[in-house]
Enzyme design. Structure first.
Site, PDB file in Angstrom:
ATOM      1  N   SER A  96       0.837  -1.197   0.000  1.00  0.00           N
ATOM      2  CA  SER A  96       0.000   0.000   0.000  1.00  0.00           C
ATOM      3  C   SER A  96       0.874   1.250   0.000  1.00  0.00           C
ATOM      4  O   SER A  96       1.671   1.445  -0.911  1.00  0.00           O
ATOM      5  CB  SER A  96      -0.969  -0.044   1.190  1.00  0.00           C
ATOM      6  OG  SER A  96      -1.971   0.923   1.072  1.00  0.00           O
TER       7      SER A  96
ATOM      8  N   ASP B  80      -8.099  -5.659  -6.143  1.00  0.00           N
ATOM      9  CA  ASP B  80      -7.859  -4.445  -5.368  1.00  0.00           C
ATOM     10  C   ASP B  80      -8.618  -3.283  -6.007  1.00  0.00           C
ATOM     11  O   ASP B  80      -8.452  -2.992  -7.191  1.00  0.00           O
ATOM     12  CB  ASP B  80      -6.355  -4.155  -5.353  1.00  0.00           C
ATOM     13  CG  ASP B  80      -5.953  -3.105  -4.325  1.00  0.00           C
ATOM     14  OD1 ASP B  80      -6.802  -2.262  -3.962  1.00  0.00           O
ATOM     15  OD2 ASP B  80      -4.794  -3.118  -3.905  1.00  0.00           O
TER      16      ASP B  80
ATOM     17  N   HIS C 249      -7.669  -5.237  -1.521  1.00  0.00           N
ATOM     18  CA  HIS C 249      -6.475  -4.549  -1.049  1.00  0.00           C
ATOM     19  C   HIS C 249      -5.834  -5.266   0.133  1.00  0.00           C
ATOM     20  O   HIS C 249      -4.600  -5.259   0.291  1.00  0.00           O
ATOM     21  CB  HIS C 249      -6.831  -3.118  -0.662  1.00  0.00           C
ATOM     22  CG  HIS C 249      -5.635  -2.279  -0.361  1.00  0.00           C
ATOM     23  ND1 HIS C 249      -4.694  -1.948  -1.317  1.00  0.00           N
ATOM     24  CD2 HIS C 249      -5.200  -1.704   0.802  1.00  0.00           C
ATOM     25  CE1 HIS C 249      -3.743  -1.208  -0.775  1.00  0.00           C
ATOM     26  NE2 HIS C 249      -4.033  -1.049   0.512  1.00  0.00           N
TER      27      HIS C 249
END
Length: 331
Positions: free
Chosen positions: A124, A278, A307
């Protein structure tokens, strides 16, 4: 805690008395040749990265020295919640990915005397820092593995972040960031917006939350998502969202906003790992980046965890990521 003094910022101004919190795992080799850097993600601390670190794990501490620096704004490194006036709360300076990496570079070189990193990787926002490392210090990084992240924040991702910010600040208790008590309604709304993006449509369609022990959606939201951010300071969240929103390696000095040119400058071998479903960083976005990096491959994490597939929550995704990293380090 690494004391940085007054840190000049790429968007102007200074972060006074800047501090970078970090933790290390394993032992640094005498020739300093076994170091790995593993930056943290949004609202996460070094503890959230520990699922991959340890004896016999993909980042094997019998072999590697792993440094986990904490993102500015996460409450441990310099953040709105721990910076004294006049730079506290909503007055905290705007910090970029570039600034985070500049501070981490000082940590790596000055505190540890490391001249080359075996691997830089993260998930991320950690992936955004990974890309930035490869562009800011191309001759220092051997390999990068950005997981569920991006070289720049897309317009769609910016819309998601704006929704989070609006939900949090709409609570009157937020008071422009000068709240006397945490804006609990805003934090609850923030967590519920996040829940719709952090996991895929298929995750909810297949009712995976029931298999995790939550009979209803409401139980899942109140049992997982609301507690996930309960310990975070709202101003810290907003500071990190600003960093995320403005992430773009094309803004690195010398590239004049040209993200493609910045990608093409990367010398490190790259293993780019987006998650199949995602909603923030879809695989096609990362396929776009991979085509411009001279030595890169795309390795999509399968499954429906969206995600969160990059953070160890799903055992199958965690095993996939772990084996991919082992193989990448062996090559």
């Amino acid at each position: 805690m690494f004391e940085l003094g007054d840190l000049p910022l790429s968007r102007g101004g200074t972060l006074p008395d800047a501090r970078l919190a970090y933790r290390t795992y394993g032992e640094l080799a005498p020739d300093r040749s076994n170091a790995i850097l593993f930056p943290t993600w949004f609202a996460g601390t070094h503890e959230a990265n520990e699922w991959l670190i340890g004896d016999g794990r993909p980042l094997d501490t019998r072999r590697y020295f792993v440094i986990v620096p904490n993102l500015f704004g996460n409450g441990l490194s310099s953040s709105p919640s721990n910076t004294p006036a006049p730079y506290d709360r909503a007055r905290f300076p705007h910090v970029t990915m570039y600034d985070n990496v500049a501070a981490q570079h000082l940590l790596v070189t000055e505190r540890f005397g490391i001249e080359r990193l075996v691997l830089v990787f993260g998930a991320s926002m950690g992936a955004g820092q990974t890309y930035q490392w490869a562009v800011s210090h191309p001759d220092m990084v051997e390999r990068i593995a950005p997981i569920t992240g991006s070289s720049h924040t897309s317009p769609h991702n910016q819309v998601f972040l704006e929704g989070l910010r609006a939900a949090l600040t709409a609570d009157s208790a937020f008071a422009g960031g000068d709240y006397a008590e945490p804006p609990r309604g805003g934090m609850r709304a923030f967590a519920r917006v996040y829940a719709g993006w952090g996991l895929s449509q298929a995750f909810y369609w297949e009712r995976v939350y029931e298999r995790l022990g939550f009979p209803t959606l409401e139980d899942f939201l109140t049992g997982v998502w609301e507690p996930n951010f309960a310990g975070s300071d709202p101003n810290d969240l907003i500071a990190m969202m600003w960093t995320w929103t403005h992430a773009d390696i094309g803004q690195t000095p010398g590239f004049d906003g040209d993200t493609v040119a910045a990608l093409a400058s990367i010398k490190a071998r790259a293993l780019v790992m987006p998650s199949e479903k995602d909603l923030y960083f879809p695989p096609e976005d990362e396929a776009w980046s991979v085509q411009y990096i001279p030595d890169a491959e795309l390795c999509v994490i399968p499954g429906i965890w969206g995600h969160l597939a990059g953070g160890g929550a799903d055992p199958d995704a965690a095993a996939f990521v772990g084996e991919a990293l082992r193989d990448f380090l062996r090559r």
